[in-house]
Structure formats: structure tokens, C-alpha cells
Design an enzyme around this catalytic site. Structure first.
Site, PDB file in Angstrom:
ATOM      1  N   LEU A  57       0.815  -1.210   0.000  1.00 34.10           N
ATOM      2  CA  LEU A  57       0.000   0.000   0.000  1.00 34.10           C
ATOM      3  C   LEU A  57       0.854   1.267   0.000  1.00 34.10           C
ATOM      4  O   LEU A  57       0.552   2.228  -0.713  1.00 34.10           O
ATOM      5  CB  LEU A  57      -0.924   0.006   1.220  1.00 34.10           C
ATOM      6  CG  LEU A  57      -2.154  -0.896   1.149  1.00 34.10           C
ATOM      7  CD1 LEU A  57      -2.803  -1.018   2.518  1.00 34.10           C
ATOM      8  CD2 LEU A  57      -3.167  -0.344   0.136  1.00 34.10           C
TER       9      LEU A  57
ATOM     10  N   ASP B 129      11.041   3.827   4.350  1.00 33.96           N
ATOM     11  CA  ASP B 129      10.924   2.394   4.597  1.00 33.96           C
ATOM     12  C   ASP B 129      12.195   1.932   5.289  1.00 33.96           C
ATOM     13  O   ASP B 129      13.300   2.215   4.824  1.00 33.96           O
ATOM     14  CB  ASP B 129      10.715   1.609   3.307  1.00 33.96           C
ATOM     15  CG  ASP B 129      10.084   0.248   3.564  1.00 33.96           C
ATOM     16  OD1 ASP B 129       8.889   0.076   3.264  1.00 33.96           O
ATOM     17  OD2 ASP B 129      10.785  -0.635   4.075  1.00 33.96           O
TER      18      ASP B 129
ATOM     19  N   ASP C   2      13.878   4.764  11.365  1.00 30.65           N
ATOM     20  CA  ASP C   2      12.846   4.051  12.117  1.00 30.65           C
ATOM     21  C   ASP C   2      11.873   5.057  12.694  1.00 30.65           C
ATOM     22  O   ASP C   2      12.160   5.730  13.683  1.00 30.65           O
ATOM     23  CB  ASP C   2      13.504   3.234  13.232  1.00 30.65           C
ATOM     24  CG  ASP C   2      12.508   2.414  14.035  1.00 30.65           C
ATOM     25  OD1 ASP C   2      11.290   2.530  13.789  1.00 30.65           O
ATOM     26  OD2 ASP C   2      12.950   1.652  14.919  1.00 30.65           O
ATOM     27  N   ILE C   3      10.678   5.155  12.097  1.00 35.74           N
ATOM     28  CA  ILE C   3       9.729   6.196  12.499  1.00 35.74           C
ATOM     29  C   ILE C   3       9.042   5.874  13.824  1.00 35.74           C
ATOM     30  O   ILE C   3       8.275   6.700  14.331  1.00 35.74           O
ATOM     31  CB  ILE C   3       8.686   6.464  11.387  1.00 35.74           C
ATOM     32  CG1 ILE C   3       8.100   5.159  10.808  1.00 35.74           C
ATOM     33  CG2 ILE C   3       9.345   7.264  10.264  1.00 35.74           C
ATOM     34  CD1 ILE C   3       7.054   4.508  11.632  1.00 35.74           C
TER      35      ILE C   3
ATOM     36  N   ASN D   1       1.667   4.729   7.383  1.00 31.16           N
ATOM     37  CA  ASN D   1       1.288   3.452   6.782  1.00 31.16           C
ATOM     38  C   ASN D   1       2.130   2.272   7.271  1.00 31.16           C
ATOM     39  O   ASN D   1       1.733   1.124   7.109  1.00 31.16           O
ATOM     40  CB  ASN D   1       1.432   3.575   5.249  1.00 31.16           C
ATOM     41  CG  ASN D   1       1.276   2.257   4.541  1.00 31.16           C
ATOM     42  OD1 ASN D   1       0.174   1.737   4.371  1.00 31.16           O
ATOM     43  ND2 ASN D   1       2.390   1.675   4.113  1.00 31.16           N
TER      44      ASN D   1
ATOM     45  N   TYR E  67      -2.469  -6.669  16.788  1.00 30.35           N
ATOM     46  CA  TYR E  67      -2.728  -5.838  15.602  1.00 30.35           C
ATOM     47  C   TYR E  67      -4.063  -5.110  15.724  1.00 30.35           C
ATOM     48  O   TYR E  67      -4.157  -3.905  15.431  1.00 30.35           O
ATOM     49  CB  TYR E  67      -2.707  -6.741  14.371  1.00 30.35           C
ATOM     50  CG  TYR E  67      -2.987  -6.065  13.054  1.00 30.35           C
ATOM     51  CD1 TYR E  67      -2.036  -5.258  12.452  1.00 30.35           C
ATOM     52  CD2 TYR E  67      -4.198  -6.273  12.396  1.00 30.35           C
ATOM     53  CE1 TYR E  67      -2.288  -4.652  11.229  1.00 30.35           C
ATOM     54  CE2 TYR E  67      -4.460  -5.677  11.173  1.00 30.35           C
ATOM     55  CZ  TYR E  67      -3.503  -4.870  10.596  1.00 30.35           C
ATOM     56  OH  TYR E  67      -3.756  -4.273   9.384  1.00 30.35           O
TER      57      TYR E  67
ATOM     58  N   LYS F 109      -4.604  -1.072  15.785  1.00 35.11           N
ATOM     59  CA  LYS F 109      -5.391  -0.399  14.758  1.00 35.11           C
ATOM     60  C   LYS F 109      -6.596   0.325  15.347  1.00 35.11           C
ATOM     61  O   LYS F 109      -7.029   1.365  14.826  1.00 35.11           O
ATOM     62  CB  LYS F 109      -5.827  -1.411  13.696  1.00 35.11           C
ATOM     63  CG  LYS F 109      -4.670  -1.916  12.828  1.00 35.11           C
ATOM     64  CD  LYS F 109      -3.931  -0.779  12.150  1.00 35.11           C
ATOM     65  CE  LYS F 109      -2.971  -1.273  11.075  1.00 35.11           C
ATOM     66  NZ  LYS F 109      -2.226  -0.145  10.456  1.00 35.11           N
TER      67      LYS F 109
ATOM     68  N   THR G   8      -1.324  -7.400  -0.013  1.00 42.90           N
ATOM     69  CA  THR G   8       0.034  -6.978   0.309  1.00 42.90           C
ATOM     70  C   THR G   8       0.753  -8.144   0.974  1.00 42.90           C
ATOM     71  O   THR G   8       0.181  -9.210   1.183  1.00 42.90           O
ATOM     72  CB  THR G   8       0.031  -5.773   1.273  1.00 42.90           C
ATOM     73  OG1 THR G   8      -0.461  -6.204   2.554  1.00 42.90           O
ATOM     74  CG2 THR G   8      -0.862  -4.646   0.747  1.00 42.90           C
TER      75      THR G   8
END
Length: 303
Positions: free
Chosen positions: A19, A38, A73-74, A100, A171, A175, A205
């Protein structure tokens, strides 16, 4: 190059594949200059020798667009700060942030290790919070300097966060947390010219390879409903100035379908005007549930 994002600078996290890659390419096709983030890790978040961000940047440049790679690394303060700094140092501005990045470590709850919980919450939820925080700090400073931006943030939730998903407690929790973060950010940052929305996408994905195993190969003819590129037009529109006035919303999107989610709106209510007894409360709840809309099924639950 022209388009609805012409002149805007867009940072997309986790943009090396899937995505994120589709979003980065779509923004560039609409005239944006893109910071392609990334970390280049595997599906489970472990380091990988691959560097997909550079390949996406090469794709954008080959098509006549502008892009720069960011490998930080965000989910760390330094990495998130450097993402914003890369946009400012390279292009002099930041207009849109697309959060994302993510990975999976699926387990049933009784088998879910603490490290697997922490790792998934870290990259999804903390990895949304920190870039948002640093971008918002920049936009607040711009506003205080008399340059109120037309800034946009698009967060990535999931149907798992809205309805739950068996085997994905970590997860799903992350989310769902992203939805809460989106609502708070939209309210807090409006004064600085920032709109914040979230999407709950369904697409093919690396993360959904097993879920959509029967549709991993695009059909020979017709519309490939699971292509990640189907999600990106909504993201691009939300990231443009054309979306003025749209904030604090969650959109489910799959194939050619877009749905405005209306989760957790108040439903049937009973008010005694005094304290209930347990028996009275239980009786009231049973009557209210008869009037309420049916609960959506948890993904993967037995029917």
C-alpha cells in the site's frame, strides 16, 4: 507534471512495498514531491538487507517525478524527527503525512508473547504517533509564524481495528488505537490548519498474503479488487487541498468501494434517573440490545 497534489510535499511511511508504495507512486503521479520512508525490514519486523525505498524513488524519478528516500525508524523519536527534517531539508516544506508502516506477529491470545505484543504496538501505534507529533510541531510553528498550512494526515487503521480479528489481538488493538489517535489529532490540530483522517483498507500486500491467498494472482481480465492501487486514489484526495473540510473521519476502502464508517455512535439508551439495581440494569440492557443494530462479526470468528 500537474495534478491535484502539484507542488505539495508528501511523506509516506512504510512506502517501500504494498500500500505504501502504491500511495507514493500515486501522489507522485498527481504532482507531489514524495519522501519515501521504509526501514527495509521483513514482514515480522526483523532487519532485511533489502532497501525497497530506493527502488520506489527510482520508479518515481523514472516517471518524471521527484522523490527522496528515508530509511529511519519512524517508531523512534529520532527517526520520526528525521523524516520531517528530510522533507524540509530537501524540499523546504511538508504538506501531507501518510502513516502506513506496519508488520504482523499473529498469535492467538494465549500464545501471544509480550515481545510480540510490544513490537506490533510499537510499529503501528507508536509509529503513527511520533511522525504525527513531529509533523504537527512543525505545522504549529508555521501557524505561529503567520503561515497557516493546508496540512493533511492520513492514518492507516484496519477492519481488524474496527471489528476485531481472531489471532490478531495485538494488531487489532493497535489499529483501534489509531482510530482514537485520529479523532484526537483532528480535534487538537484543526487550529493549525491540519486535517486528520484514517482509512481502513483491504488489499493484497505482504501482510495480507494469507488472508487473500485465493486472490493473490490478478484476474486475466476485469477489475482486480485486491490491488493496493485501488486504495491510493482516496488517500491522494484526502492528502490534497481538494479535501478541505473533511477531518476526523474513518473510511473503509476495498476495490471500488468507499464507506464512511460510523462506529461507536450512541445507539438505544435508557435513563432511570437514579441508580440501577443489578437486576434492573440487566433487564434494561437486554431491552436495549433488542433495539440495537447487530454487532459486526469479528474477522475469522466461527459463524
Amino acid at each position: 507534471m500537474s495534478g491535484i497534489c502539484y507542488g505539495r510535499v508528501v511523506a509516506v511511511t512504510g512506502a517501500g512495498r504494498g500500500l505504501g508504495r502504491a500511495h507514493a507512486l500515486a501522489f507522485a503521479a498527481e504532482g507531489a514531491r514524495v519522501v519515501v520512508n521504509d526501514l527495509g525490514v521483513g514482514l515480522d519486523g526483523t532487519p532485511s538487507p533489502d532497501s525497497p525505498a530506493a527502488r520506489v524513488v527510482a520508479e518515481i524519478r523514472a516517471a518524471g517525478g521527484e522523490a527522496v528516500a528515508h530509511g529511519g525508524d519512524i517508531a523512534t523519536g529520532a527517526g520520526a524527527a528525521s523524516l520531517v527534517a528530510t522533507a524540509l531539508d530537501t524540499y523546504g516544506r511538508l504538506d501531507t503525512l501518510v502513516n502506513n508502516a506496519g508488520f504482523l506477529r499473529d498469535r492467538m491470545l494465549v500464545n501471544l508473547d509480550e515481545d510480540d505484543w510490544d513490537a506490533v504496538l510499537r510499529v503501528h501505534l507508536k509509529g503513527h504517533f511520533l511522525p504525527l507529533k513531529h509533523a504537527a510541531a512543525h505545522w504549529r510553528a508555521e501557524t505561529k509564524a503567520g503561515r497557516t498550512p493546508e496540512a493533511r494526515v492520513i492514518n492507516t487503521s484496519s477492519g481488524a481495528g474496527l471489528l476485531g480479528s481472531v489471532g490478531q489481538g495485538n494488531y487489532s488493538a493497535a489499529k483501534a488505537g489509531i482510530v482514537g489517535l485520529t479523532l484526537v489529532a483532528a480535534a487538537e490540530l484543526a487550529r493549525y490548519g491540519v486535517q486528520v483522517n484514517a482509512i481502513a483498507p483491504a488489499a493484497r500486500t505482504r501482510m495480507t498474503a494469507q488472508t487473500f491467498a485465493t486472490t493473490m494472482t490478478a484476474p486475466p481480465t476485469g477489475f482486480d479488487t485486491m490491488a493496493p492501487e485501488n486504495v491510493s486514489p482516496l488517500v491522494v484526495w484526502l492528502g490534497s487541498t481538494a479535501s478541505t473540510g473533511v477531518t476526523g473521519r474513518v473510511f473503509e476502502t476495498e476495490g471500488g468501494r468507499i464507506t464512511v464508517m460510523e462506529g461507536w455512535s450512541p445507539g438505544p439508551t435508557a435513563d432511570k434517573g437514579a441508580r440501577w439495581t443489578p437486576e434492573e440494569a440487566g433487564g434494561a440492557v437486554l431491552k436495549l440490545l433488542e433495539e440495537a443494530q447487530p454487532q459486526g462479526p469479528v474477522y475469522g470468528a466461527a459463524s
